[in-house]
Design a protein around this motif. Structure first.
Motif, mmCIF file in Angstrom:
data_model
loop_
_atom_site.group_PDB
_atom_site.id
_atom_site.type_symbol
_atom_site.label_atom_id
_atom_site.label_comp_id
_atom_site.label_asym_id
_atom_site.label_seq_id
_atom_site.Cartn_x
_atom_site.Cartn_y
_atom_site.Cartn_z
ATOM 1 N N LYS A 139 -0.933 -1.984 -0.253
ATOM 2 C CA LYS A 139 -0.282 -0.689 -0.434
ATOM 3 C C LYS A 139 -0.082 0.050 0.885
ATOM 4 C CE LYS A 139 -0.341 -0.576 -5.054
ATOM 5 N NZ LYS A 139 0.841 -0.444 -5.904
ATOM 6 N N LYS A 140 -1.123 0.063 1.715
ATOM 7 C CA LYS A 140 -1.083 0.913 2.904
ATOM 8 C C LYS A 140 -2.089 0.422 3.929
ATOM 9 C CE LYS A 140 -2.911 4.972 2.340
ATOM 10 N NZ LYS A 140 -3.121 6.365 1.909
ATOM 11 N N GLN B 263 -1.367 -6.632 -4.075
ATOM 12 C CA GLN B 263 -0.301 -5.923 -3.374
ATOM 13 C C GLN B 263 -0.916 -5.013 -2.329
ATOM 14 O OE1 GLN B 263 2.348 -3.658 -5.851
ATOM 15 N NE2 GLN B 263 3.733 -3.162 -4.190
ATOM 16 N N TYR C 223 -5.220 -1.738 -1.241
ATOM 17 C CA TYR C 223 -4.475 -2.723 -2.000
ATOM 18 C C TYR C 223 -4.709 -2.524 -3.491
ATOM 19 C CZ TYR C 223 -9.075 -5.024 -1.944
ATOM 20 O OH TYR C 223 -10.418 -5.301 -2.060
ATOM 21 N N THR D 65 -4.870 -0.952 -6.746
ATOM 22 C CA THR D 65 -4.872 0.449 -7.177
ATOM 23 C C THR D 65 -5.677 1.323 -6.238
ATOM 24 O OG1 THR D 65 -4.715 -0.329 -9.460
ATOM 25 C CG2 THR D 65 -5.237 1.983 -9.130
#
Length: 281
Positions: A111-112, A109, A144, A146
């Motif tokens: 994230k930013k 995923q 991405y 964690t």
């Protein structure tokens, strides 16, 4: 770290370091969702921890950890060994029991994505001898899962090619990156963004002399064919390995031969332009 030590790096530990955990076990094999097929729902990639090898049952291809890194990162033998030599091995395989094991690993995923300022990533670029002020024009930093992060190079459809000291991968959608140059008379073609940034560093310029296409993978070459036909000259700044040579020959065969120029002859003793830059800084 010598070659024998590289071959003995744990496949299970390396897979864990890039975000893959085993899903089930059969006999002496641990089964994973294939790293080569992100959307896979049935595990088809197996590792034998004792033999420290793998097999991808969907394709029938397998081998040792060097073969895995070559295929996963789309690199040649020499760069695969270099990537593994930089792996510190601090991630250790966890004890594995499917009796009480619960699925906790989150899928990839993004994230930013933000302006490039991460110290570790800047140090990595410095190791690659890339000019940092130039790199900051074209690269961002992505976070991405964690706490993991990587350099991010955006493609024409808004996807990102991601790279850090250990891993080369990317997000969907996957395609080429096209960059406007000072002149449209010719086009420069690179396999990856590190070679593109190396070219700018060598020239000490922020904007390429000609329009530029970064393939982001030779698998994307077919997406560039129509664009390449529009230029009077095509300068191919590709890798010197089999993959790079195959891509050059495809361009050479698809376009008017007199306008296709193989620039790799200038760094023929090295794997790619960035390796030449690092050795001849």
């Amino acid at each position: 770290m010598n070659l024998e030590a590289v071959k003995n790096i744990s496949m299970q530990a390396y897979l864990q370091s890039i975000g893959f955990e085993p899903k089930n076990q059969s006999g002496n094999r641990l089964f994973y969702h294939s790293p080569f097929r992100p959307a896979e729902t049935t595990p088809s990639f197996a590792v034998r921890p004792k033999q420290n090898d793998f097999i991808d049952f969907a394709t029938g291809k397998g081998g040792d950890i060097i073969k895995f890194v070559e295929r996963y990162h789309n690199v040649d033998f020499k760069e695969a060994v270099q990537l593994l030599q930089s792996f510190d091995g601090m991630v250790k395989p966890e004890s594995f029991s499917f009796v009480c094991h619960q699925e906790t690993k989150q899928p990839f995923q993004l994230k930013k994505v933000k302006a490039l300022d991460n110290r570790a990533l800047l140090e990595y670029l410095t190791e690659r001898k890339v000019n940092l002020s130039i790199a900051k024009i074209y690269l961002k930093e992505a976070y991405y899962n964690t706490k993991e992060f990587a350099l991010a190079f955006e493609n024409d459809l808004g996807g990102f090619e991601l790279r850090n000291k250990i891993r080369k991968f990317g997000t969907s959608p996957k395609t080429i990156t096209s960059i406007k140059g000072k002149s449209k008379v010719a086009v420069l073609v690179f396999e990856g963004f590190m070679d593109f940034l190396s070219y700018l560093t060598i020239k000490n310029i922020e904007t390429p002399e000609f329009d530029t296409i970064v393939l982001n993978s030779t698998k994307n070459l077919h997406l560039a064919n129509d664009l390449l036909s529009n230029y009077a000259k095509i300068f191919c700044v590709l890798d010197t390995d089999k993959t790079g040579k195959k891509a050059f020959l495809e361009i050479f065969g698809n376009c008017q031969k007199s306008k296709v120029i193989d620039c790799s002859v200038r760094y023929a003793r090295f794997g790619d332009l960035n390796e030449w830059l690092m050795k001849n800084n």
